[in-house]
Motif scaffolding. Structure first.
Motif: not given
Length: 348
Positions: A31-39, A283-287, A100-102, A236-239
């Motif tokens: 869910l956290a990854v999906i929400n990051k993708y959606a935003i 993806w590369d959006k990680h620490a 999650l947006r920033h 797709f991300g929002v749904a």
């Protein structure tokens, strides 16, 4: 109309324990990854959360009509009493979405794992609870050390992201302390809690659209047929975030009733690790590597904290067990609501 409670022990409907646990684990870890993708694809946090509130409210009302769950009716007098809790809930979700947006998902998990620090302070200072035990204190130090190490080595550090992170930490701590008191006093069941939270939050959404100026951005996008508003990836991300946000309520509440509290806690910890692994792989959006070690340290500290406070609860007298159960349900529903952006979670 007679309805059937969502209870794994009942004959109709029947859900297997394994199915409930697997469903909860999948929803929670993704869910956290999906929400990051959606935003990322749909950069309108106010509109995104409103769609999620709408989906969750319709889901509760619809499944209630079909007899799959039982929820309290929506009553204006109760709604007025519940409004302060719904406002805290909305602010927690609002700051969560903007975090999650920033920032990346790892930053979200680190700050989510830091909530025991503020909860312990709030319990001692405002609720007159005894000071933390030695094991609890050590766990809090581990959480703090991991968080400080993560922040110090975060190459993606920005003032905006961490401002939202601290705002999120304060609001979610307030929610965790306040929601337990509110839900226990009002006597709402878990699905009634989800319904009131999401319906009232949906009603508040236009006020935040105006206050943040997001309504102007949305109208500009509608007039210009902006790609980010109508893109297939955004849809797709929002749904997906709306569906998973509601499903984590369904599986989270049901799994909590189907398995022991210890098993549910272990599942939640495994879900956090899965979220980290999935986030690193896709993806590369990680620490950085050291940042991930610090992140895992905060998770370990969180596990120690949870075990230490659970031990205190078990040692309490038996006559208070019914009250403790209702408080635990309130805590869990609050977490399902936050993490899932809808109901808190307790996903990560």
């Amino acid at each position: 109309m007679a309805v059937t409670k969502l209870d794994p022990s009942s004959k109709q409907p029947h859900y297997t324990t394994n199915g409930l646990v697997v469903g909860y684990a999948l929803c929670s870890s993704l869910l956290a990854v999906i929400n990051k993708y959606a935003i990322t694809k749909f950069n309108y946090p106010g509109l995104l959360t409103a769609l999620q509130y709408l989906t969750s409210a319709i889901g509760v009302l619809g499944l209630g009509k079909l007899g799959f769950l039982n929820h309290d009716p929506f009553v204006i007098d109760i709604a007025k009493k519940f409004l302060p809790a719904a406002l805290v809930f909305y602010l927690a979700i609002f700051t969560n979405t903007n975090l999650l947006r920033h920032a990346n998902v790892d930053t979200f998990i680190v700050f989510r794992s830091c909530t025991p620090l503020l909860v312990a302070v709030a319990d001692t200072a405002f609720r007159k609870q005894p000071c933390p035990s030695r094991v609890t204190f050590v766990s809090l130090v581990i959480i703090l050390g991991g968080a400080v190490g993560y922040v110090a080595t975060d190459s993606a550090f920005t003032l905006t992201a961490y401002s939202w992170a601290f705002a999120y930490l304060v609001t979610i701590t307030t929610e965790m302390v306040y929601i337990k008191h509110m839900v226990t006093n009002l006597g709402l069941n878990t699905w009634g809690f989800v319904l009131y939270n999401n319906l009232l939050s949906l009603m508040m959404s236009p006020l935040f659209w105006i206050a943040t100026g997001e309504y102007a951005e949305v109208f500009d996008a509608l007039r210009s047929n902006k790609a980010s508003l109508f893109d297939a990836g955004a849809f797709f991300g929002v749904a997906l975030s709306c569906v998973f946000g509601f499903l984590i309520s369904f599986f989270g509440f049901a799994a909590r009733r189907a398995i022991s509290a210890t098993a549910f806690t272990v599942t939640g910890v495994v879900n956090k690790f899965l979220t980290v692994v999935i986030n690193v792989l896709i993806w590369d959006k990680h620490a950085s590597a050291f940042g991930l070690v610090c992140l895992l340290l905060t998770i370990v500290g969180g596990v120690m904290y949870q075990q230490s406070v659970t031990g205190v609860g078990v040692a309490a007298s038996q006559p208070s067990s019914k009250l403790n159960d209702s408080e635990n349900d309130a805590d869990e529903s609050g977490e399902d609501a936050e993490t899932g952006l809808l109901s808190k979670s307790s996903g990560v």
